[in-house]
Design an enzyme around this catalytic site. Sequence first.
Site, short mmCIF file in Angstrom:
data_model
loop_
_atom_site.label_atom_id
_atom_site.label_comp_id
_atom_site.label_asym_id
_atom_site.label_seq_id
_atom_site.Cartn_x
_atom_site.Cartn_y
_atom_site.Cartn_z
N LYS A 183 33.27 45.34 44.06
CA LYS A 183 33.02 44.79 42.72
C LYS A 183 32.51 43.35 42.78
O LYS A 183 31.95 42.87 41.81
CB LYS A 183 34.27 44.90 41.83
CG LYS A 183 35.31 43.83 41.99
CD LYS A 183 36.23 43.85 40.77
CE LYS A 183 37.39 42.91 40.98
NZ LYS A 183 38.25 42.81 39.81
N ASP A 184 32.69 42.67 43.91
CA ASP A 184 32.19 41.30 44.06
C ASP A 184 30.80 41.24 44.69
O ASP A 184 30.27 40.15 44.91
CB ASP A 184 33.16 40.48 44.93
CG ASP A 184 34.53 40.34 44.29
OD1 ASP A 184 34.60 40.32 43.05
OD2 ASP A 184 35.52 40.24 45.03
N ARG B 85 34.57 40.06 31.37
CA ARG B 85 34.87 41.45 31.03
C ARG B 85 36.30 41.60 30.51
O ARG B 85 36.55 42.24 29.48
CB ARG B 85 34.67 42.33 32.28
CG ARG B 85 35.12 43.77 32.11
CD ARG B 85 35.04 44.51 33.45
NE ARG B 85 35.94 43.93 34.44
CZ ARG B 85 37.25 44.22 34.54
NH1 ARG B 85 37.80 45.10 33.72
NH2 ARG B 85 37.99 43.65 35.46
N ARG B 86 37.25 40.97 31.20
CA ARG B 86 38.64 41.05 30.75
C ARG B 86 38.83 40.28 29.46
O ARG B 86 39.52 40.73 28.54
CB ARG B 86 39.58 40.53 31.86
CG ARG B 86 39.67 41.50 33.04
CD ARG B 86 40.39 40.93 34.25
NE ARG B 86 40.49 41.93 35.33
CZ ARG B 86 40.62 41.63 36.61
NH1 ARG B 86 40.66 40.36 37.01
NH2 ARG B 86 40.71 42.60 37.51
N ARG C 192 41.33 31.05 37.92
CA ARG C 192 40.61 31.49 39.11
C ARG C 192 41.49 31.34 40.34
O ARG C 192 42.61 30.89 40.26
CB ARG C 192 39.32 30.67 39.29
CG ARG C 192 38.17 31.14 38.42
CD ARG C 192 36.85 30.61 38.95
NE ARG C 192 36.66 31.02 40.34
CZ ARG C 192 35.97 30.31 41.22
NH1 ARG C 192 35.43 29.16 40.88
NH2 ARG C 192 35.85 30.74 42.46
N ARG D 282 46.90 33.09 41.59
CA ARG D 282 46.98 33.43 40.16
C ARG D 282 48.41 33.81 39.78
O ARG D 282 48.90 33.41 38.72
CB ARG D 282 46.03 34.60 39.83
CG ARG D 282 44.57 34.20 39.99
CD ARG D 282 43.66 35.29 39.47
NE ARG D 282 42.46 35.43 40.31
CZ ARG D 282 41.48 36.29 40.07
NH1 ARG D 282 41.53 37.09 39.04
NH2 ARG D 282 40.44 36.35 40.88
N CYS E 284 26.20 39.58 38.37
CA CYS E 284 27.56 40.14 38.43
C CYS E 284 28.59 39.31 37.70
O CYS E 284 29.78 39.55 37.83
CB CYS E 284 28.02 40.40 39.85
SG CYS E 284 27.00 39.72 41.09
N1 LIG Z 1 37.41 39.12 41.81
C1 LIG Z 1 38.44 39.13 42.81
C2 LIG Z 1 38.79 40.52 43.23
N2 LIG Z 1 37.90 41.30 43.88
C3 LIG Z 1 38.49 42.51 44.11
C4 LIG Z 1 39.77 42.46 43.60
C5 LIG Z 1 40.74 43.58 43.62
C6 LIG Z 1 40.47 44.69 44.59
C7 LIG Z 1 39.40 45.66 44.18
O1 LIG Z 1 38.96 45.71 43.03
O2 LIG Z 1 38.97 46.42 45.07
C8 LIG Z 1 39.98 41.20 43.05
C9 LIG Z 1 41.20 40.67 42.41
C10 LIG Z 1 41.37 41.05 40.97
O3 LIG Z 1 40.38 41.24 40.24
O4 LIG Z 1 42.52 41.16 40.53
#
Ligand SMILES: NCc1[nH]cc(CCC(=O)O)c1CC(=O)O
Length: 305
Positions: free
Chosen positions: A81-82, A129-130, A147, A153, A240
């Site tokens: 997702k990153d 998004r959240r 962050r 966090r 993204c």
């Molecule tokens: N942006 C940070 C990030 N990138 C992936 C995850 C969680 C693990 C995943 O989605 O595979 C997280 C932490 C979160 O959003 O709580």
Amino acid sequence: MKTLRIATRKSPLALWQSEHVAERLRAAHPGLSVELVPMSTRGDQVLDRSLAAIGGKGLFLKELEVAMQRGEADCAVHSLKDVPMTLEAGFAMPAILPRADAADAFVSPRFERLADLPHGACVGTSSLRRQAQLRALRPDLVLRDLRGNVNTRLARLDAGEYDAIVLACAGLQRLGLAARIRSRLDAPEWLPAPAQGAIAIECRDDDDACAAVCAALDDADTRCRVEAERAMNRALHGSCHVPVAAYARLEGDRLHLAGAVGSAEDGHGIRAEAEGPASDPDALGVEVARRLLEQGADALIAPHV
Ligand SMILES: NCc1[nH]cc(CCC(=O)O)c1CC(=O)O
């Protein structure tokens, strides 16, 4: 190939994910030695400015890609997702591991569910998004930036800076922190980030030996689902750090995709869904993006690109 070196970020979650990939590679290839090459990236170092301001989430990849180009590492492990919707030229993704829990988690020391928060409660998240989904469900909440890595966090939540925060279930579970999940924020009411919960391996696109070794961990169903989600996001804007959510599921040879775009300012949101053959996840992603754009998604995304 005798030894494979994995470039990884140094956060506890990144190290867990890279060690997980290393273990699975050793199991798939007896005799292969797998080592981690931990590195810090600019995305990890700069915490005082927004990610968008310092160049977006691609910053978490850059140093790892340079290490692969210099021959200091063979591959890199990422939370998919990153990873930007279009990989940097010269790189490929030979494996996407089986997806873990894709849902977001509601985390709070005092409250069980989002609906239990008192009027005007403070929720921490820097994800547009959240924020957009929180605004839509609870316009009264105060949203504050948060962050840093998962542990940072949680520490700030525990210090009393927020009444609740939203994190990915997958990250909490991987770190042995599943007990912190007070309730799940599940599809279809609440949608995750495109590819949330999936781990990907990246390598140079000319490194056939490394790609062949890594391909043993690839999961076809996960690849199909996340490809639809990422194709939708790519068709919307190609960046993204935008208020975009997507979740695909497979039913036999049919793929279903739900997508959403929202406003972190006023909670206004647009949703669309569609289904199609699992053989063409890209086309399904493009179709859901088209339906979102038809309803005006562009106006919600443009300010963030
Ligand atoms: N942006 C940070 C990030 N990138 C992936 C995850 C969680 C693990 C995943 O989605 O595979 C997280 C932490 C979160 O959003 O709580």
